[in-house]
Design an enzyme around this catalytic site. Structure first.
Site, PDB file in Angstrom:
ATOM      1  N   ARG A 255       0.864  -1.184   0.000  1.00 31.38           N
ATOM      2  CA  ARG A 255       0.000   0.000   0.000  1.00 31.38           C
ATOM      3  C   ARG A 255       0.900   1.234   0.000  1.00 31.38           C
ATOM      4  NH1 ARG A 255      -1.497   2.477   4.530  1.00 31.38           N
ATOM      5  NH2 ARG A 255      -1.610   0.604   5.823  1.00 31.38           N
ATOM      6  N   HIS A 259      -3.591   4.360   4.727  1.00 34.92           N
ATOM      7  CA  HIS A 259      -4.743   3.454   4.737  1.00 34.92           C
ATOM      8  C   HIS A 259      -5.975   4.149   4.160  1.00 34.92           C
ATOM      9  CE1 HIS A 259      -7.493   0.368   6.114  1.00 34.92           C
ATOM     10  NE2 HIS A 259      -8.184   1.276   6.770  1.00 34.92           N
ATOM     11  N   TYR A 268       3.923   4.770  11.545  1.00 32.82           N
ATOM     12  CA  TYR A 268       4.214   3.347  11.710  1.00 32.82           C
ATOM     13  C   TYR A 268       5.088   2.739  10.614  1.00 32.82           C
ATOM     14  CZ  TYR A 268       0.077   3.033   8.614  1.00 32.82           C
ATOM     15  OH  TYR A 268      -0.833   3.200   7.603  1.00 32.82           O
TER      16      TYR A 268
END
Length: 361
Positions: A255, A259, A268
């Protein structure tokens, strides 16, 4: 049971530099299929860019970008016949559009206008879903019903790596294997379930290795290689259609963006990690291959880009138009037949609307 185990290394037919990698088990798609796949990649990337812009303009409430994962969606759609069914996730809007759903209709859920903007039976596409893994159960139930009815239908169910941590994932795969249901499970392993890395979701060697526990074959494939994806999914769909039962396919992808627009992925993961995957981009990879083979020239690129821009313009214009929702529509799709309590509530609402119109006069 060794024939159920996936390969140690994901299947790859075209590498990150666009070079062909021969494989004894999987044949490369035709030139025409690769050219059409490239067209779809360009369109999918333009859709992602346009939707991200619409979020910033307040025209979409949320958008889960599939930038960098488009090859998975394109190969999934390409593996299905017209009568087959696709069960997508919330990140698979590009696949939904490639199945024939109008771009604006595919975005209704993410705009917040309605639960679903298209009739699933018009396109054999289940509604985009935000709950994790529920669509897997729906796909299995649908495919099992097709068998009972004597229909030659395959269901392809898409999910992310985070969905494999849900109980619905286990239930869907177990039922499908026991009853040899004609369904293909495509896990888009993009390495993160929002902020949770795959290493904190499973200790298995790979997600495809989970298949052997259910008694079905598993396969790993380079999820940024459209050629490999198309070949692996074609084999899995053919197996399902011939009565061979389900297959679990794990597509290794990434990705590239957050998100959703509500996520801060810098909290993160490191930018250096993201940059590593830029070099594996499915779009630039296939472009390099087609250009090297003299199958793609500047005029063809321009024509594809113009088509993608026209689709983006249609989507932008449709979402820039304000809608006038009718509150009475809330009651239209709750029950198949009348319900006394709902009818009472409807009459109350209708009375309030009539009084509001009279007061406005």
């Amino acid at each position: 049971m060794n024939d159920l185990l996936p390969r140690g290394v994901p299947v790859q037919l075209i590498d990150a530099e666009g070079l062909v990698r021969d494989d004894d088990g999987y044949a490369a798609p035709s030139t025409a299929a690769l050219l059409d796949g490239y067209r779809s990649l360009v369109i999918g990337r333009r859709i992602n860019d346009q939707c991200n812009a619409l979020v910033r303009q307040g025209r979409l409430a949320v958008y889960p970008s599939s930038h960098g994962q488009e090859a998975c969606q394109i190969a999934a759609v390409g593996a299905l016949e017209a009568g087959d069914w696709l069960f997508p996730t919330y990140r698979d809007s590009v696949a939904v559009m490639l199945r024939g759903v109008r771009p604006a209709d595919a975005m209704v859920l993410l705009k917040g206008d309605w639960h679903n903007g298209y009739d699933p039976y018009d396109h054999n596409v289940a509604p985009l879903t935000t709950p994790l893994a529920t669509q897997l159960l729906h796909a299995v139930g649908f495919a099992h019903a097709a068998v009972l009815k004597g229909e030659n239908t395959v269901a392809l169910a898409m999910c992310g790596d985070g969905a494999t941590s849900e109980g619905d994932f286990h239930e869907a795969l177990n039922f499908a294997a026991v009853f040899r249901v004609p369904v293909v499970f495509l896990v888009q392993n993009n390495r993160f379930a929002i902020s949770v890395p795959l290493s904190r979701q499973t200790a298995a060697e790979s997600l495809a290795h989970k298949a052997i526990g259910y008694g079905m074959p598993g396969e790993r494939v380079d999820g940024n290689d459209l050629a490999a994806l198309a070949s692996v999914l074609e084999v899995a769909v053919a197996r399902a259609r011939s009565g061979g039962g389900p297959t679990l396919v794990e597509a290794h992808t990434y990705r590239m963006q957050a998100h959703t627009n509500a996520d801060d992925d810098t909290r993160y993961r490191e930018r250096s990690e993201v940059q590593e995957w830029v070099e594996r981009d499915p779009l630039t990879r296939l472009r390099a291959h087609l250009t090297r083979a003299n199958l793609l020239d500047a005029s063809a690129e321009t024509a594809i880009a113009d088509e993608a821009e026209a689709i983006a313009t249609e989507l932008r214009d449709a979402l820039n138009a304000d809608t006038a929702p009718d509150p009475r529509a809330l009651f239209e799709h709750v029950y198949a037949s009348g319900n006394p309590q709902l009818d009472e509530q409807y009459e109350l609402l209708r009375g309030e609307l009539e009084r509001s119109r009279e007061d406005a006069r």
